[in-house]
Design a protein around this motif. Structure first.
Motif, short mmCIF file in Angstrom:
data_model
loop_
_atom_site.label_atom_id
_atom_site.label_comp_id
_atom_site.label_asym_id
_atom_site.label_seq_id
_atom_site.Cartn_x
_atom_site.Cartn_y
_atom_site.Cartn_z
N ARG A 104 32.55 -4.62 49.59
CA ARG A 104 33.41 -4.80 50.78
C ARG A 104 33.31 -3.60 51.72
O ARG A 104 33.48 -3.72 52.92
N MET A 105 33.01 -2.45 51.16
CA MET A 105 32.83 -1.24 51.97
C MET A 105 31.47 -1.24 52.66
O MET A 105 31.16 -0.36 53.45
N MET A 199 34.84 -2.16 30.04
CA MET A 199 35.87 -1.65 29.13
C MET A 199 36.04 -2.57 27.92
O MET A 199 36.26 -2.12 26.80
N1 COA Z 1 38.12 5.51 51.92
C1 COA Z 1 38.53 4.28 52.24
N2 COA Z 1 38.86 3.34 51.35
C2 COA Z 1 38.80 3.69 50.05
C3 COA Z 1 38.38 4.96 49.62
C4 COA Z 1 38.03 5.90 50.62
N3 COA Z 1 37.62 7.15 50.32
N4 COA Z 1 38.42 5.01 48.27
C5 COA Z 1 38.84 3.81 47.86
N5 COA Z 1 39.07 3.00 48.92
C6 COA Z 1 39.54 1.63 48.91
C7 COA Z 1 38.62 0.67 48.21
O1 COA Z 1 37.55 0.35 49.06
C8 COA Z 1 39.55 -0.50 47.95
O2 COA Z 1 39.70 -1.26 49.13
P1 COA Z 1 39.64 -2.88 49.19
O3 COA Z 1 40.60 -3.35 48.14
O4 COA Z 1 40.07 -3.18 50.57
O5 COA Z 1 38.26 -3.28 48.88
C9 COA Z 1 40.88 0.18 47.73
O6 COA Z 1 40.72 1.54 48.15
C10 COA Z 1 41.47 0.22 46.35
O7 COA Z 1 40.53 0.18 45.33
P2 COA Z 1 40.89 -0.49 43.92
O8 COA Z 1 39.81 -0.13 42.97
O9 COA Z 1 41.15 -1.96 44.11
O10 COA Z 1 42.23 0.26 43.52
P3 COA Z 1 43.55 -0.31 42.79
O11 COA Z 1 44.47 0.85 42.69
O12 COA Z 1 44.09 -1.52 43.44
O13 COA Z 1 43.06 -0.74 41.32
C11 COA Z 1 42.09 -0.37 39.15
C12 COA Z 1 42.88 0.22 40.32
C13 COA Z 1 41.84 0.75 38.17
C14 COA Z 1 42.90 -1.48 38.49
C15 COA Z 1 40.76 -0.94 39.68
O14 COA Z 1 40.10 0.04 40.43
C16 COA Z 1 39.84 -1.44 38.60
O15 COA Z 1 40.03 -2.49 38.01
N6 COA Z 1 38.76 -0.68 38.29
C17 COA Z 1 37.76 -1.04 37.34
C18 COA Z 1 38.22 -0.88 35.92
C19 COA Z 1 38.71 0.51 35.64
O16 COA Z 1 38.04 1.49 35.83
N7 COA Z 1 39.93 0.57 35.10
C20 COA Z 1 40.45 1.73 34.47
C21 COA Z 1 41.02 2.70 35.34
S1 COA Z 1 41.44 4.08 34.34
#
Ligand code: COA
Length: 415
Positions: A104-105, A199
């Motif tokens: 999406r980015m 995971m």
């Molecule tokens: N600049 C702009 N946008 C940014 C950014 C930056 N530097 N860094 C992150 N973002 C955005 C992402 O593009 C995303 O946007 P979108 O939803 O519009 O595409 C958004 O921030 C949030 O990312 P997301 O990963 O969905 O965060 P979340 O807090 O909603 O979810 C998790 C967190 C951990 C549940 C999820 O990231 C996930 O399932 N990750 C994979 C499994 C994992 O690693 N889980 C364990 C974590 S310990």
């Protein structure tokens, strides 16, 4: 001294625990890890479970040592341009966003390949391809979906998660291994590749012995080393085994002196077959060495409750450390139940760098868990986690941005 990953540059697009575990490990091996965070908030864990107002949490600091932090809004076109420059100049991009976030980015695999065909793109996701591939996942979800929760706990209780972060930190470790293998392969192919660690896969990998037992159960309808044997019943799936030993050597957690007031006054004791005569001598039951009810491992499996009750009568007369000293003299496998308080103070863990005291400019001194992997030619010096955006100017200058360009990016709130 040089480091194993000297010269490797990591674009660290990770957050929370799983991804940061991986990139912290790579940093400890000497990689230059550049953590990209959103201005303002940064990695959400900076502000989670805070014990000091306004100061980066221990959750964040303990997962982001030895890294540099830059702030960047990668959803703004100019921010994406900076990200593209980073992609061109880094060896590995590591991310653990929700499924599809990178696409999406606009940072697709094809886009990355065009910019830097040598780049390795490493991802943690909750699930691999399949019905749940689009799901967001946290630690306990992975423990449940990977077979850990259904096999942890007691027979008469609900499924249980463990305190060890096997889904998060465990997957981070797997991803780090995948990255290092991909870097090695790149030496011969010249190409990058995608590396995925899910995971669920990691938890299942750590629960391998339970899939072993599932197949044994289906064939024989019993599992002799489980507490359900011989008096209880087995169903169709591997049951929860309480504190029974995972292998063929019966073991149990036993009370020690002081258990009435100290919740950790316990010892784990394993009645390894080879040590059985010694066990009998220690507890004063020498007759059991030849008594046919106890003489063989198979016979003992029918009487484990009685055996461990007798052993506990002995351990309750000793502290866990006194019991350890005595049992170790006879090569009887055992281990004290150590509290986090005891672990934090353990001098040998400090001496090996497994527990490290770190100084932080706003937090002061705190303890962290150091590199669990020790190498003779690549030592680990744990340095504090970066403040949000602490290295933005430094990194942009290295990437070739002039001071004017950096000022412009700041004015437009890109960094
Ligand atoms: N600049 C702009 N946008 C940014 C950014 C930056 N530097 N860094 C992150 N973002 C955005 C992402 O593009 C995303 O946007 P979108 O939803 O519009 O595409 C958004 O921030 C949030 O990312 P997301 O990963 O969905 O965060 P979340 O807090 O909603 O979810 C998790 C967190 C951990 C549940 C999820 O990231 C996930 O399932 N990750 C994979 C499994 C994992 O690693 N889980 C364990 C974590 S310990």
């Amino acid at each position: 001294m040089s480091k194993a990953l000297d010269g490797v540059r990591i674009l660290d697009f990770t957050h929370v625990q799983s991804g940061p575990t991986c990139t912290q490990l790579l940093a400890w091996f000497g990689a230059d890890v550049i953590k990209v965070e959103r201005a303002g908030e940064g990695d959400a864990t900076r502000g989670q479970l805070r014990d000091i107002p306004g100061v980066d949490s221990l959750y964040f600091t303990m997962l982001n040592h030895n890294k540099r932090s830059i702030t960047l809004d990668t959803k703004k076109p100019k921010g994406k341009e900076v990200l593209d420059t980073l992609i061109k100049q880094c060896d590995v991009l590591v991310e653990n966003f929700a499924p599809g976030a990178l696409d999406r980015m606009g940072i697709t695999w094809e886009h990355i390949q065009k910019l830097n065909p040598r780049m390795i793109v490493a991802s943690v996701k909750g699930f691999g391809p399949g019905p749940y591939e689009d799901c967001k996942v946290y630690e306990n979800v992975a423990q449940c979906a990977g077979g850990s929760a259904s096999t942890t706990g007691f027979d008469n209780g609900p499924p249980m998660v463990t305190g060890a972060q096997i889904g998060d930190s465990g997957t981070g470790l797997n991803l780090a291994l995948g990255i290092v293998a991909a870097l090695y392969q790149r030496n011969t192919t010249g190409r990058g590749q995608k590396v995925l660690a899910s995971m669920q896969d990691t938890v299942l990998n750590l629960c391998r012995v339970k899939l072993r037992d599932q197949q044994r159960l289906e064939r024989t309808h019993t599992l002799h080393e489980y507490p359900q044997y011989p008096d209880g019943t087995f169903g169709e799936a591997v049951p929860r085994a309480g504190n029974a030993s995972g292998g063929g050597q019966p073991g149990s957690i036993l009370k020690c002196k002081g258990w009435e007031t100290d919740p950790n006054a316990y010892i784990y004791l394993i009645t390894q077959a080879a040590a059985w005569p010694a066990v009998c001598k220690v507890i004063g039951e020498e007759d059991w060495i030849t008594d046919e009810a106890f003489a063989t491992p198979a016979a003992r499996l029918l009487h484990l409750k009685l055996i461990f009750a007798r052993l506990e009568k002995w351990t309750m007369t000793k502290t866990k450390f006194e019991a350890m000293d005595i049992l170790n003299k006879y090569d009887i496998p055992c281990g004290p139940i150590l509290s986090m308080k005891e672990i934090a103070k353990e001098p040998s863990l400090r001496a090996t760098g497994t527990i490290v005291e770190v100084d932080h400019p706003t937090r002061g001194k705190y303890l962290t868990v150091g590199n669990p992997i020790k190498m003779s030619d690549s030592s680990t010096e744990v340095s504090r986690s970066p403040l949000l955006g602490e290295h933005t100017e430094e990194v942009l200058a290295q990437l070739g941005y002039s001071a004017e360009e950096v000022a412009e990016l700041r004015a437009e709130q890109v960094i």
